[in-house]
Design a protein around this motif. Structure first.
Motif, PDB file in Angstrom:
ATOM      1  N   SER A  47      -1.922  -4.386   1.631  1.00  0.00           N
ATOM      2  CA  SER A  47      -0.522  -4.220   1.207  1.00  0.00           C
ATOM      3  C   SER A  47      -0.175  -2.752   0.989  1.00  0.00           C
ATOM      4  O   SER A  47       0.915  -2.297   1.358  1.00  0.00           O
ATOM      5  N   ASP A  48      -1.100  -1.969   0.421  1.00  0.00           N
ATOM      6  CA  ASP A  48      -0.831  -0.546   0.198  1.00  0.00           C
ATOM      7  C   ASP A  48      -0.764   0.211   1.521  1.00  0.00           C
ATOM      8  O   ASP A  48       0.070   1.112   1.694  1.00  0.00           O
ATOM      9  N   ALA A  53       2.282   2.860   5.837  1.00  0.00           N
ATOM     10  CA  ALA A  53       2.643   2.885   7.254  1.00  0.00           C
ATOM     11  C   ALA A  53       4.151   2.808   7.439  1.00  0.00           C
ATOM     12  O   ALA A  53       4.737   3.530   8.266  1.00  0.00           O
ATOM     13  N   SER A  54       4.797   1.944   6.650  1.00  0.00           N
ATOM     14  CA  SER A  54       6.252   1.803   6.718  1.00  0.00           C
ATOM     15  C   SER A  54       6.935   3.108   6.343  1.00  0.00           C
ATOM     16  O   SER A  54       7.896   3.539   6.985  1.00  0.00           O
ATOM     17  N   VAL A  77      -6.165   2.968   7.807  1.00  0.00           N
ATOM     18  CA  VAL A  77      -5.420   1.845   8.378  1.00  0.00           C
ATOM     19  C   VAL A  77      -3.995   2.270   8.756  1.00  0.00           C
ATOM     20  O   VAL A  77      -3.541   2.048   9.880  1.00  0.00           O
ATOM     21  N   ALA A  78      -3.291   2.916   7.813  1.00  0.00           N
ATOM     22  CA  ALA A  78      -1.895   3.316   8.051  1.00  0.00           C
ATOM     23  C   ALA A  78      -1.779   4.380   9.143  1.00  0.00           C
ATOM     24  O   ALA A  78      -0.721   4.547   9.740  1.00  0.00           O
ATOM     25  N   SER A 166      -9.610  -6.228  -6.463  1.00  0.00           N
ATOM     26  CA  SER A 166      -9.772  -6.822  -5.126  1.00  0.00           C
ATOM     27  C   SER A 166      -9.764  -5.770  -4.018  1.00  0.00           C
ATOM     28  O   SER A 166     -10.268  -6.017  -2.916  1.00  0.00           O
ATOM     29  N   ALA A 167      -9.201  -4.600  -4.299  1.00  0.00           N
ATOM     30  CA  ALA A 167      -9.123  -3.549  -3.281  1.00  0.00           C
ATOM     31  C   ALA A 167     -10.508  -3.122  -2.799  1.00  0.00           C
ATOM     32  O   ALA A 167     -10.671  -2.702  -1.647  1.00  0.00           O
TER      33      ALA A 167
END
Length: 239
Positions: A47-48, A53-54, A77-78, A166-167
């Protein structure tokens, strides 16, 4: 700097906020390099990274992503975003596709950070509370920012932002360093992410590596010029 100069996006990690980049921001702005230091939600890798990325996609022109600590996992990832042209890792996790921070860290001995974490519950929409982590206040200076003045670390210890537990176990859905050039700064006296973890992962990614020998995990705060110098290298190389 020309209009093709990339915008530098500074992504803070866990137990910190965007103000940790203040010295680096001043250095880059002094050179006329456009810079943005967003608030990292710290709620989970997928989600982060999607948030980052957005945000990057909405910046006009090329972008260099800079990630500190957990922020390194996010830019991995982004960084797949089309207008991202370079990645800079600062005392950071450089993940392989399908790898989690826990798996990367697990290849090496635990750092003092691991035994200095405190768990908190927080409510989530779908039922059971989730767990987030902070660094125990008394341990914060030595574990996170040993080369930062004590009057500063006292404030940092009480203003740290927690990371969703959870990250650590979420895996990276992509590794942008496979297709984008990368740079990495290794903090030689880091007690948060072992310098050996940083070296191993940066070498695996084929990053251009610099080492700041006596730097703590809070190297962006304690050594902003050295951090900014590496970012300048990345900006020049991708302009």
């Amino acid at each position: 700097m020309s209009t093709s100069t990339p915008t530098v996006v500074l992504v803070h990690g866990a137990f910190a906020d965007a103000s940790s980049w203040s010295g680096v921001v001043a250095e880059l702005q002094g050179d006329g390099i456009p810079v943005v230091a967003p608030a990292n939600p710290l709620r989970g890798l997928a989600s982060d990274a999607a948030y980052l990325a957005s945000m990057a996609a909405q910046i006009e022109g090329p972008v260099v992503l800079v990630g500190h600590s957990y922020g390194g996992a996010l830019i991995t990832v982004a960084g797949m975003t089309e207008n991202v042209v370079g990645l800079v890792y600062v005392a950071a996790y450089v993940l392989e596709e399908g790898e989690s921070m826990a798996q990367l860290q697990g290849r090496f001995p635990d750092t003092p950070l691991v035994g200095s974490l405190k768990q908190w519950d927080y409510p989530v929409a779908d039922g059971d509370p989730a767990v987030e982590l902070t660094i125990v206040r008394e341990a914060f200076p030595s574990v996170f920012a040993a080369d930062v003045p004590p009057d500063v670390t006292k404030v940092l210890a009480v203003s740290q932002r927690p990371l969703a537990a959870s990250a650590f176990s979420e895996t990276a859905s992509a590794a942008a360093w496979k297709t984008k050039p990368s740079w990495a700064l290794v903090a030689g006296a880091d007690r948060g992410i072992d310098p050996e973890v940083q070296r191993f992962a940066a070498k695996r990614a084929g990053a251009t590596i610099v080492e700041v020998e006596a730097a703590s995990h809070a190297v962006a705060l304690s050594q902003p010029k050295e951090v900014a110098d590496l970012i300048r290298d990345a900006v020049r190389a991708t302009s």
